[in-house]
Enzyme design. Structure first.
Site, PDB file in Angstrom:
ATOM      1  N   GLU A  58       8.861  -0.985  13.049  1.00 43.82           N
ATOM      2  CA  GLU A  58       9.916  -0.167  12.440  1.00 43.82           C
ATOM      3  C   GLU A  58      11.005  -1.040  11.843  1.00 43.82           C
ATOM      4  O   GLU A  58      11.532  -0.766  10.767  1.00 43.82           O
ATOM      5  CB  GLU A  58      10.522   0.777  13.491  1.00 43.82           C
ATOM      6  CG  GLU A  58      11.466   1.823  12.930  1.00 43.82           C
ATOM      7  CD  GLU A  58      12.940   1.423  12.903  1.00 43.82           C
ATOM      8  OE1 GLU A  58      13.749   2.207  12.425  1.00 43.82           O
ATOM      9  OE2 GLU A  58      13.272   0.299  13.366  1.00 43.82           O
ATOM     10  N   GLU A  59      11.337  -2.108  12.567  1.00 43.18           N
ATOM     11  CA  GLU A  59      12.482  -2.923  12.147  1.00 43.18           C
ATOM     12  C   GLU A  59      12.285  -3.566  10.774  1.00 43.18           C
ATOM     13  O   GLU A  59      13.239  -3.865  10.085  1.00 43.18           O
ATOM     14  CB  GLU A  59      12.783  -3.997  13.192  1.00 43.18           C
ATOM     15  CG  GLU A  59      13.306  -3.451  14.525  1.00 43.18           C
ATOM     16  CD  GLU A  59      14.643  -2.721  14.391  1.00 43.18           C
ATOM     17  OE1 GLU A  59      15.181  -2.661  13.280  1.00 43.18           O
ATOM     18  OE2 GLU A  59      15.138  -2.222  15.416  1.00 43.18           O
ATOM     19  N   HIS A 102      10.775  14.901  -1.094  1.00 47.37           N
ATOM     20  CA  HIS A 102      11.620  16.014  -0.660  1.00 47.37           C
ATOM     21  C   HIS A 102      12.736  16.211  -1.678  1.00 47.37           C
ATOM     22  O   HIS A 102      13.364  15.257  -2.105  1.00 47.37           O
ATOM     23  CB  HIS A 102      12.207  15.722   0.722  1.00 47.37           C
ATOM     24  CG  HIS A 102      12.566  16.951   1.488  1.00 47.37           C
ATOM     25  ND1 HIS A 102      13.669  17.703   1.185  1.00 47.37           N
ATOM     26  CD2 HIS A 102      11.960  17.580   2.527  1.00 47.37           C
ATOM     27  CE1 HIS A 102      13.729  18.740   2.029  1.00 47.37           C
ATOM     28  NE2 HIS A 102      12.702  18.683   2.854  1.00 47.37           N
ATOM     29  N   THR A 160       0.825  -1.221   0.000  1.00 49.23           N
ATOM     30  CA  THR A 160       0.000   0.000   0.000  1.00 49.23           C
ATOM     31  C   THR A 160       0.855   1.266   0.000  1.00 49.23           C
ATOM     32  O   THR A 160       0.727   2.111   0.877  1.00 49.23           O
ATOM     33  CB  THR A 160      -0.928   0.033   1.240  1.00 49.23           C
ATOM     34  OG1 THR A 160      -0.107   0.026   2.424  1.00 49.23           O
ATOM     35  CG2 THR A 160      -1.893  -1.133   1.280  1.00 49.23           C
ATOM     36  N   HIS A 178      10.452   3.928  17.920  1.00 47.04           N
ATOM     37  CA  HIS A 178       9.792   2.633  17.729  1.00 47.04           C
ATOM     38  C   HIS A 178       9.923   1.779  18.984  1.00 47.04           C
ATOM     39  O   HIS A 178      10.913   1.870  19.702  1.00 47.04           O
ATOM     40  CB  HIS A 178      10.308   1.917  16.483  1.00 47.04           C
ATOM     41  CG  HIS A 178      11.716   1.395  16.514  1.00 47.04           C
ATOM     42  ND1 HIS A 178      12.031   0.135  16.963  1.00 47.04           N
ATOM     43  CD2 HIS A 178      12.903   1.943  16.131  1.00 47.04           C
ATOM     44  CE1 HIS A 178      13.338  -0.073  16.822  1.00 47.04           C
ATOM     45  NE2 HIS A 178      13.892   1.012  16.332  1.00 47.04           N
ATOM     46  N   SER A 195      23.373  28.021 -12.375  1.00 51.81           N
ATOM     47  CA  SER A 195      23.502  29.355 -11.777  1.00 51.81           C
ATOM     48  C   SER A 195      22.150  29.949 -11.388  1.00 51.81           C
ATOM     49  O   SER A 195      22.032  30.674 -10.400  1.00 51.81           O
ATOM     50  CB  SER A 195      24.257  30.286 -12.725  1.00 51.81           C
ATOM     51  OG  SER A 195      23.538  30.388 -13.943  1.00 51.81           O
TER      52      SER A 195
HETATM   53 ZN   LIG Z   1      15.912   1.102  15.703  1.00 53.22          ZN
END
Ligand SMILES: [Zn+2]
Length: 704
Positions: free
Chosen positions: A401-402, A649, A253, A354, A587
């Site tokens: 998280e891992e 970003h 997803t 986490h 520039s």
């Molecule tokens: Zn960690």
């Protein structure tokens, strides 16, 4: 997931371990101004910060840490659900409003990990460390494996490729050695392990083994666990090889939250799943493989600390990797505690860490999470006494998280609109114990961070954190930039929320990183005796959250950001001198950045003079703050980076061949390096638009 091998640093400040400091001393009173605060609110803020610091206790952190890391906290196991339950209970006990939004993600579980040396002799490699008497529930420590590796049963000749970086494969080419159809052995370090898997896959390898060389985080560094903190011969670095540089989070997803009704991709179409069987091994097990390896002697840079002459192969050693890895939907459940702001409740400062881990996870990341929970502990006490921040503070414990920043990514994707409009900043803690102080973040926060460390005291030495930070004699404290590898990724790279990570660390935590030995014993004996670094991390991160939550005008110095971007553009001009780079005129970019820097400086001067006058009307402050919040957002582009649209970003992204380290001006730079003039021109245009928009926002703020 956490950090790669930390940068090597000299001049480590060694302080005798103090058993326990009952309560961390408050910062000294001071009438000094605080950037972003008018005089009166600065005085109030100082009082708030002193009261906050008095409530942060290393002893309380230690108790919570010991309890949480008694049992492994791997994704979708009873251990991680237990950690969630304890966390919720504690945070509610502190008087906070807690919720546990959950998601269903596609993830892997190892059924069988069997790696065998098949020649010159048969030898089955071990898939797990040995238990020590203090290890409980050791059967719940997962076998050494790489999350998201495909299953497979492959056999073949071994080739050793150093760190598995592009330049390492070039060195092999020069020796006439190809890895196509071979099993590649590489060592950890130099890049994110998912990048290693992709680099091997791209070159036609049929399998990948990743080991930890003793020179990098083991016996070559010092005494090994349990005598010291460094990696022993049987320590295995587990870890995800998800292609997080394409996109992190649930593989099925991308860009949307993995809720019950969300349509899923077919796994075959997922863009962040690796392609060849990959597994980590210990250096004890890598040794016989390398010892028997023939072929040319490896180049000097390939030689490691095993006390033998490394050859690159092929020949001599053959290996079979038989991996049975199951894939299924798994729940991840974040823990969110909210402290509602009094005057600007919609605006949010998010502080996260986490709480899942590979094993006992005392360093990675019970340390970060207990430090964040302790912020809640102290703020909860202050709430009861009537202290409430102006803006809302959200304390977030991320699950999964891992495996690929799963919990934080899905949450950020779910609340993207709100975060885009209302998030002031995201502050992360991943690994928060130790003697040294380290920080990374967006440049507009550099000054605020330095200022803060001068008034927050290090609980271990009683000195300002700033002194610890600069103890190695550096004149300017070093602030890194964020690439990827932890939960700030969705906030900064996907949405454009100013992010930072600042806290205490111990380089030696690399020695037990993602192994069964990342435990309470190692933390209390070696990494952070007395949990004083944890408490210091709570103090720094909590005080920063309070400053951002209470500032009259946000202490964002975008003039520093512009200066950083100038240096990135100049660096890129240097790269253009290299052979094969795309040639295009930069520039225009430089002058756009300079105009942004000038506008930002004018806004900062205006803000400072308004604050110095002692009064800023609410409406005016709100207009200026909006202009400040939106400048980081302006640096994102809806179409995202080339080939990886999730990353929006334009100044920072994880590098495509590093994965952890930040790549500056990623869209433009990757295209320039690849000699792709068309894409480079497109991304020069997009960056130019962003810089102009940021300058426009700064000018609007200055006129408010
Ligand atoms: Zn960690």
């Amino acid at each position: 997931m956490c950090r790669p091998l930390p940068p090597r640093r000299l001049g480590l400040t060694v302080v005798a371990g103090i058993a326990f400091a009952a309560t961390v001393a408050a910062a000294p009173a001071g009438a000094a101004p605080i950037t972003g605060f008018a005089a009166e609110s600065a005085a109030q803020q100082r009082a708030y910060e002193r009261a906050y610091a008095r409530g942060v206790s290393a002893e309380s952190i230690g108790r919570t840490s010991r309890r949480l890391s008694r049992r492994p906290q791997l994704i979708d196991t009873p251990g991680v659900r237990r950690a969630e339950r304890i966390s919720v209970q504690k945070l509610r006990g502190y008087g906070l409003d807690v919720s546990t939004p959950d998601y269903s993600v596609y993830a892997s579980r190892p059924e069988k990990i069997e790696i065998t040396m098949t020649a010159p002799e048969k030898l089955t490699l071990s898939s797990k460390e040995k238990a020590f008497p203090w290890h409980r529930d050791f059967d719940e420590v997962v076998d050494g494996y790489n999350a998201y590796s495909p299953s497979g049963d492959v056999s073949g000749e071994l080739v050793y490729a150093n760190f598995g970086l592009p330049e390492d494969y070039e060195a092999l080419d020069e020796l006439g050695v190809s890895v196509a159809g071979k099993i590649v052995l590489v060592r950890y370090g130099g890049s994110f392990r998912g990048v290693k898997a992709q680099q091997a896959e791209l070159r036609g390898a049929k399998g990948l083994l990743i080991y930890s060389d003793p020179e990098d985080d083991g016996s070559g560094k010092g005494p090994v666990y349990p005598d010291g903190p460094w990696r022993p011969a049987d320590g295995i670095q587990r870890g995800s090889i998800q292609y997080i540089f394409n996109y992190p989070g649930d593989p099925l997803t991308p860009g949307v939250p993995a809720l019950a009704g969300t349509p899923r991709l077919d796994p075959a179409d997922a863009g962040n799943l690796p392609g060849i069987p990959t597994s980590p091994i210990s250096y004890g097990d890598a040794e016989p493989l390398l010892k028997a390896l023939d072929g040319p002697v490896a180049p000097e840079a390939f030689q490691g600390g095993l006390g033998l002459v490394y050859h690159v192969g092929p020949g001599g050693t053959t290996v079979r990797m038989n991996l049975d890895i199951a894939y299924e939907q798994m729940p991840v459940s974040n823990v969110l505690a909210q402290i509602r702001g009094s005057s600007k409740p919609k605006e949010k400062v998010v502080v996260g860490a986490h709480y899942d881990g590979w094993t006992y996870g005392t360093s990675d990341n019970t340390s970060g999470w207990t430090a964040v929970m302790e912020i809640g502990h102290s703020l909860g006490r202050l709430l009861k006494r009537g202290w409430r921040p102006e803006r809302t503070i959200v304390l977030a414990g991320w699950d999964g998280e891992e495996y690929g920043l799963l919990g934080s990514t899905e949450w950020a994707e779910q609340y993207e609109r709100d975060l885009r409009r209302n998030a002031v900043a995201y502050s992360n803690l991943d690994g928060a114990g130790g003697f040294e102080f380290a920080a990374a973040g967006v440049p507009q926060l550099d000054d605020a961070l330095v200022e803060l460390t001068k008034s927050v005291q290090d609980p271990r030495t009683g000195k300002p954190v700033y002194d610890v930070w600069t103890a190695d004699g550096t004149e300017e404290p070093e602030i890194g930039r964020l690439g990827s590898g932890s939960d700030y990724t969705a906030f900064l790279d996907h949405i454009g929320v100013p992010s930072l990570e600042a806290g205490f660390t111990n380089d030696a935590s690399a020695g037990t990183y993602h192994s069964a030995y990342d435990d309470t014993y190692n933390m209390e004996e070696h990494l952070d005796p007395g949990y004083l670094g944890h408490a210091g991390s709570s103090l720094v991160t909590g005080t920063m959250a309070l400053r951002l939550a209470n500032a009259d005008i946000l202490p964002f110095r975008y003039s520093d950001y512009a200066a950083a971007v100038v240096s990135y553009v100049e660096e890129l001009q240097g790269i253009q001198q290299e052979e094969g780079a795309a040639q295009l005129d930069l520039s225009g970019l430089l002058s756009a950045v300079e105009r942004w820097g000038d506008a930002a400086a004018a806004l900062e001067a205006r803000a400072d003079s308004l604050l110095a006058s002692g009064y800023v009307s609410r409406r005016r402050a709100a207009r200026i703050n909006r202009a400040l919040m939106r400048q980081e957002r302006a640096l994102t582009t809806p179409q995202g980076l080339p080939g990886r649209p999730w990353f929006r970003h334009q100044v920072y992204a994880p590098g495509l061949v590093t994965g952890y380290a930040a790549q500056f001006l990623p869209g433009l730079r990757d295209a320039v390096e690849q000699g792709d003039e068309e894409t480079a021109a497109t991304y020069r245009g997009l960056l130019l638009e962003s810089l102009r928009e940021a300058a426009r926002l700064a000018r609007r703020g200055a006129r408010a």
